[in-house]
Design a protein around this motif. Structure first.
Motif, PDB file in Angstrom:
ATOM      1  N   PHE A   8       5.485  13.943 -13.801  1.00  0.00           N
ATOM      2  CA  PHE A   8       4.534  14.679 -14.631  1.00  0.00           C
ATOM      3  C   PHE A   8       4.802  16.176 -14.555  1.00  0.00           C
ATOM      4  CE2 PHE A   8       0.510  16.906 -15.204  1.00  0.00           C
ATOM      5  CZ  PHE A   8       0.169  16.454 -16.465  1.00  0.00           C
TER       6      PHE A   8
ATOM      7  N   ILE B 218       5.109   9.390  -9.962  1.00  0.00           N
ATOM      8  CA  ILE B 218       4.415   9.716 -11.211  1.00  0.00           C
ATOM      9  C   ILE B 218       4.076  11.203 -11.244  1.00  0.00           C
ATOM     10  CG2 ILE B 218       2.256   9.408 -12.483  1.00  0.00           C
ATOM     11  CD1 ILE B 218       2.298   6.494 -11.644  1.00  0.00           C
TER      12      ILE B 218
ATOM     13  N   MET C 144       0.828  -1.210   0.000  1.00  0.00           N
ATOM     14  CA  MET C 144       0.000   0.000   0.000  1.00  0.00           C
ATOM     15  C   MET C 144       0.863   1.262   0.000  1.00  0.00           C
ATOM     16  SD  MET C 144      -3.039   0.760  -0.391  1.00  0.00           S
ATOM     17  CE  MET C 144      -3.804  -0.824  -0.097  1.00  0.00           C
TER      18      MET C 144
ATOM     19  N   ILE D 151       7.914  17.074 -16.528  1.00  0.00           N
ATOM     20  CA  ILE D 151       7.652  17.034 -17.973  1.00  0.00           C
ATOM     21  C   ILE D 151       6.825  18.240 -18.396  1.00  0.00           C
ATOM     22  CG2 ILE D 151       6.438  15.771 -19.783  1.00  0.00           C
ATOM     23  CD1 ILE D 151       7.164  13.200 -18.197  1.00  0.00           C
TER      24      ILE D 151
ATOM     25  N   VAL E 267       7.864  21.130 -21.095  1.00  0.00           N
ATOM     26  CA  VAL E 267       7.081  21.386 -22.312  1.00  0.00           C
ATOM     27  C   VAL E 267       6.624  22.836 -22.342  1.00  0.00           C
ATOM     28  CG1 VAL E 267       4.965  20.804 -23.531  1.00  0.00           C
ATOM     29  CG2 VAL E 267       6.328  19.012 -22.526  1.00  0.00           C
ATOM     30  N   ALA E 268       6.171  23.339 -21.173  1.00  0.00           N
ATOM     31  CA  ALA E 268       5.672  24.710 -21.127  1.00  0.00           C
ATOM     32  C   ALA E 268       6.780  25.693 -21.486  1.00  0.00           C
ATOM     33  CB  ALA E 268       5.115  25.019 -19.745  1.00  0.00           C
TER      34      ALA E 268
ATOM     35  N   LEU F 239     -25.304  15.986 -10.037  1.00  0.00           N
ATOM     36  CA  LEU F 239     -24.529  14.930  -9.373  1.00  0.00           C
ATOM     37  C   LEU F 239     -24.475  15.177  -7.869  1.00  0.00           C
ATOM     38  CD1 LEU F 239     -21.520  14.266 -11.781  1.00  0.00           C
ATOM     39  CD2 LEU F 239     -23.292  12.660 -11.110  1.00  0.00           C
TER      40      LEU F 239
ATOM     41  N   ALA G   7       4.661   5.249  -5.454  1.00  0.00           N
ATOM     42  CA  ALA G   7       4.687   5.198  -6.917  1.00  0.00           C
ATOM     43  C   ALA G   7       3.887   6.362  -7.511  1.00  0.00           C
ATOM     44  CB  ALA G   7       4.123   3.870  -7.401  1.00  0.00           C
ATOM     45  N   TRP G   8       2.717   6.604  -6.927  1.00  0.00           N
ATOM     46  CA  TRP G   8       1.917   7.729  -7.431  1.00  0.00           C
ATOM     47  C   TRP G   8       2.634   9.056  -7.208  1.00  0.00           C
ATOM     48  CZ3 TRP G   8      -1.801   7.940 -10.820  1.00  0.00           C
ATOM     49  CH2 TRP G   8      -2.569   6.784 -11.069  1.00  0.00           C
TER      50      TRP G   8
ATOM     51  N   ARG H 261       9.485  25.018 -23.244  1.00  0.00           N
ATOM     52  CA  ARG H 261       9.904  24.802 -24.628  1.00  0.00           C
ATOM     53  C   ARG H 261       8.915  25.398 -25.626  1.00  0.00           C
ATOM     54  NH1 ARG H 261      11.474  18.709 -25.916  1.00  0.00           N
ATOM     55  NH2 ARG H 261      13.181  18.898 -24.451  1.00  0.00           N
ATOM     56  N   SER H 262       7.612  25.381 -25.240  1.00  0.00           N
ATOM     57  CA  SER H 262       6.599  25.808 -26.202  1.00  0.00           C
ATOM     58  C   SER H 262       6.646  27.311 -26.468  1.00  0.00           C
ATOM     59  CB  SER H 262       5.204  25.433 -25.697  1.00  0.00           C
ATOM     60  OG  SER H 262       5.127  24.039 -25.616  1.00  0.00           O
TER      61      SER H 262
ATOM     62  N   ALA I 271     -21.672  21.804 -17.858  1.00  0.00           N
ATOM     63  CA  ALA I 271     -20.845  21.298 -16.766  1.00  0.00           C
ATOM     64  C   ALA I 271     -21.448  21.698 -15.428  1.00  0.00           C
ATOM     65  CB  ALA I 271     -19.420  21.837 -16.896  1.00  0.00           C
TER      66      ALA I 271
ATOM     67  N   ARG J  81       2.543   1.729  -3.241  1.00  0.00           N
ATOM     68  CA  ARG J  81       1.697   2.296  -4.282  1.00  0.00           C
ATOM     69  C   ARG J  81       1.596   3.810  -4.159  1.00  0.00           C
ATOM     70  NH1 ARG J  81      -3.668  -0.543  -4.334  1.00  0.00           N
ATOM     71  NH2 ARG J  81      -2.557  -2.233  -5.379  1.00  0.00           N
TER      72      ARG J  81
END
Lengths: 654, 152
Positions: free
Chosen positions: B15, B11, B1, B18, B22-23, B124, B7-8, B25-26, B117, B4
């Protein structure tokens, strides 16, 4: 002779559709089964009339009967056989002829499928609606869009003017329009059952089950038609792209978007008996949008590269559209209260809630495309100013929606129905998320930029890893339980629930297409050059050398081919020949690009002009990454749709 | 547990790295990328429904050359577009105006999606707050009665 026969067949089709409507309605009201049975037979007579009219037109085209104006305008003696046959759908009147025929095929298939339930009021009313739609199109062909109108004049011409040059340049023309029509027209069946459900007050899930196959078939054809259209555009038009947000393309995308929303939300109604009004509205909107699309593209109200024909059928189509929309809305309002259902959704973290988000995004996507397509008409009407809404608008509006849809597609299939905990989600999504981040990281390391592009790659990996993980787990469980070998387990697994696995295969196709769109829209290299003989140009790792030009002449066209030696990393790939053709009936020359395709990228060669007075050709060379995956993705989507159509096989317990 | 959760965390960290790369570089765009983008935003005046970037016509090719030259001369996107509007009129712009009537084409879909939305959120929330199943007193009595005497 053929003209008389053609007009006669159309008259037969129209009158038998009319008689059929009258007999069926009378039969239903008087509960007279014999009368209704006679009414149903009219479907077959209409099919006969429609088939005869198609045969008459093909006969006339192939025997060059220029006394018929349509033949005179759309074929010439020199037109090759394939393009003589396809001339049936090369212009407005012939397209509507084909439309009517495809509609009759769908109606015949429906009649056969429901023959044992023919007296069921819902089936009878659906047949009435279908016959009314057919009646409209056959009246259209007898009036403003008469395919068998005479050429006029005292002497019959000896040669015709030939098809539009763009339409006789590539064999894909034989497949793309009929596919698209099969998609458009197919939505008449769910529409007719939706109306019949409203009329008979049987709003339950019965009509959904009855039309599930027809809807999927129509959806599959529409999807394939759109992808084939993009392919045709890429292979024929020579501008290096496949989607221009042209009004005609938008017109095919609109019903696709609402239909895609429908094939998802229908599952919520099946499971939870909710969203009845919404699903009825989506089916009606899809049908209305096919008519709106036909109006936009065929009435000549919007300039477009597809404006092959213009005529005054616009008013007719608009009136029909008005009747469909007003009539359906009135029916829904009339039945309003009894349509309400007590269903509810327990958690936003559930499959059904994900379908609601999906519908919000697809409806929003459709709204963007609709507004962007109709806006120029509005401006012209209000300000008398002509403008075009082009790619930049659609790109900036649809990219976020597309990314959100990809994200949803990655997450939604792992969500269970009713409710779930974040714990379950974190377990199920871990591996896919790792794959997504790894792919994003690799794209960035390889020099990729653009938020949308990197996101599309990452989410594509996320979604497909989720699907493969799901498949792997189910296969493992099955093999443990049944001790089967892998291929057998795979087949049995899919046959056990073809709809789920077919749907996931469709999703894999969507991933391929999304990634291909991201790569080719963001990472394309494009170079223009003027080359003399033996000049070379280097684009990325390709070298293109101009070897010389070859001219050829047939009575159909005059073609100049530029011979280009292609080398990749110094190794010879081959000689490719982009061409320019001039047709006697076209003002400007038509380019035929030449494409060196590989799984990684396309080298796209397009000739802008043949040798000028200085002996230089104008050449556009682009390297378009991953474009092949668009067509592969389209094929995968079609295959997935076929899987969904398989009957579910219940396993016999041993 | 715990593994995990870790691991998240990794991640999420990856993220963020990355996304930032990208921001950053763009931001920069090469001359050829800018030419291509502006080409897509302008309509080829002699074609039907093709952009300057897509068309192979001599006019479009000339316009692409002008765009490239203007970029080298240091002109802004607005200046380059204004030059073509002066020559060909508003029709040359493929992106609708953001003011005036153009508010409709940009605003309508955004309003539509926002309202959708919002409605989805409200419904909901209402559903998730309402108790799952409410059995009325009449329901309870019915069940009770059937329990006592199934034949009634």
């Amino acid at each position: 002779m053929l003209q008389t026969f053609g007009t006669f067949s159309l008259t037969l089709a129209a009158s038998s559709a009319f008689v059929g409507v009258c007999l069926l309605v009378l039969g239903i009201f008087r509960s007279d089964k014999t009368l209704a049975a006679y009414g149903r037979r009219c479907v077959w007579i209409t099919l006969g009339g429609s088939t005869a009219s198609i045969v008459a037109m093909e006969w006339a085209l192939n025997s060059h009967d220029y006394s018929i104006n349509y033949v005179f305008r759309n074929v010439a003696n020199a037109t090759p056989r394939l393009f003589t046959i396809t001339a049936l759908w090369g212009a407005l009147e012939g397209s509507i002829l084909l439309w009517g025929f495809v509609l009759m095929l769908y109606m015949a298939a429906t009649a056969l499928r429901f023959r044992s339930r023919a007296d069921d009021p819902i089936v009878a009313w659906a047949t009435v609606v279908q016959l009314l739609v057919a009646l409209f199109f056959f009246v259209l062909m007898l009036g403003p869009a008469d395919p068998f109108a005479a050429t006029g004049g005292i002497v019959t011409p000896l040669d015709g003017s030939g098809p539009n040059a763009l339409l006789q340049n590539h064999p894909l023309m034989a497949f793309h329009p009929p596919m698209l029509y099969a998609g458009y027209v197919g939505f008449t069946i769910p529409f007719s059952f939706a109306i019949a459900a409203l009329v008979t007050r049987r709003f339950g899930e019965g009509w959904l089950a009855d039309t599930r196959r027809a809807t999927l078939v129509a959806w599959g054809f529409l999807t394939s038609g759109i992808v084939l259209g993009a392919w045709w555009s890429y292979e024929v038009l020579g501008w290096g792209g496949y989607w221009a947000w042209d009004p005609v393309e938008n017109a095919s995308l609109l019903p696709w978007l609402t239909a895609t929303a429908f094939v998802h939300s229908v599952m919520v109604q099946e499971r939870r008996a909710m969203l009845r009004v919404w699903n009825l509205s989506l089916v009606i909107a899809t049908f209305a949008l096919t008519i709106l699309g036909t109006f936009l593209t065929r009435s000549g109200v919007i300039d477009s590269v597809h404006a092959f024909s213009e005529s005054d059928i616009g008013v007719w189509l608009l009136a029909f559209l008005g009747m469909v929309v007003v009539g359906s809305l009135a029916l829904i309002a009339w039945r309003g209260d009894s349509l309400r259902t007590p269903g509810r959704i327990d958690s936003p973290l559930s499959r059904e809630a994900a379908f609601l988000f999906n519908n919000l995004l697809f409806a929003g996507f459709a709204l963007v495309v609709l507004v962007g397509t109709v806006y120029p008409l509005l401006v012209e009407a209000l300000r008398d100013q002509r403008l075009t809404v082009g790619e930049p608008y659609f790109r900036s509006m649809t990219t976020p929606i597309g990314i959100a849809l990809l994200f949803l597609m990655a997450v939604a299939p792992v969500l269970p129905w009713r409710a779930t905990s974040t714990e379950v989600l974190r377990a199920r999504l871990l591996l896919p998320a790792v794959c997504g981040v790894l792919v994003m990281g690799s794209v960035v390391l390889l020099g990729g930029d653009g938020i949308a592009q990197v996101a599309a790659f990452g989410l594509g990996a996320f979604a497909s890893a989720g699907i493969l993980r799901n498949l792997w787990m189910s296969l493992r469980a099955r093999r443990r339980a049944h001790k089967e070998i892998l291929p057998l387990a795979l087949v049995r697994l899919v046959r056990g629930n073809p709809r789920v696995w077919g749907g996931l295969v469709v999703h894999l196709g969507v991933v391929a297409i999304a990634v291909a769109i991201a790569a080719s829209s963001g990472y394309t290299t494009r170079v223009e050059a003027q080359l003399e003989i033996d000049d070379s140009i280097t684009v990325r790792n390709y070298t293109v050398t101009y070897l010389g030009s070859v001219e050829s002449k047939s009575s159909q066209k005059q073609t100049v081919k530029a011979q280009l030696l292609i080398e990749e990393d110094g190794e010879k790939v081959g000689v490719y020949e982009p061409a320019i053709s001039s047709f006697p009936n076209a003002r400007s020359a038509i380019g035929t690009p030449s494409v060196v395709t590989s799984w990684r990228e396309d080298l796209y060669l397009s000739l802008a002009n043949s040798e000028d007075d200085q002996g230089k050709i104008g050449l556009t060379v682009s390297v378009n990454p991953l474009v092949l995956w668009l067509w592969i993705g389209g094929g995968v989507m079609a295959f997935g749709t076929l899987l969904c159509l398989l009957p579910k096989r219940r396993e016999v317990l041993e | 547990m715990k593994l995990r959760t870790a691991a998240w965390g990794i991640i999420a960290a990856a993220f963020i790295v990355i996304a930032t790369t990208v921001a950053i570089r763009s931001g920069d765009e090469t001359t050829s990328q800018r030419t291509q983008r502006l080409g897509r935003e302008l309509a080829c005046p002699v074609c039907t429904g093709e952009s300057v970037g897509a068309s192979n016509s001599s006019e479009a090719r000339a316009m692409r050359k002008i765009i490239q030259q203007s970029i080298k001369d240091g002109e802004s996107d607005g200046e380059i577009k204004a030059r073509f509007v002066a020559a060909y009129g508003e029709r040359v712009l493929l992106e609708p105006d953001r003011g005036g009537l153009g508010v409709l084409v940009w605003g309508l879909p955004i309003i539509g999606i926002t309202v959708g939305a919002g409605g989805l959120y409200l419904v909901l929330r209402r559903w998730s707050r309402a108790p799952r199943l409410v059995a009325s007193d009449a329901d309870e009595r019915l069940v009770e009665k059937l329990r006592e005497d199934p034949r009634s």
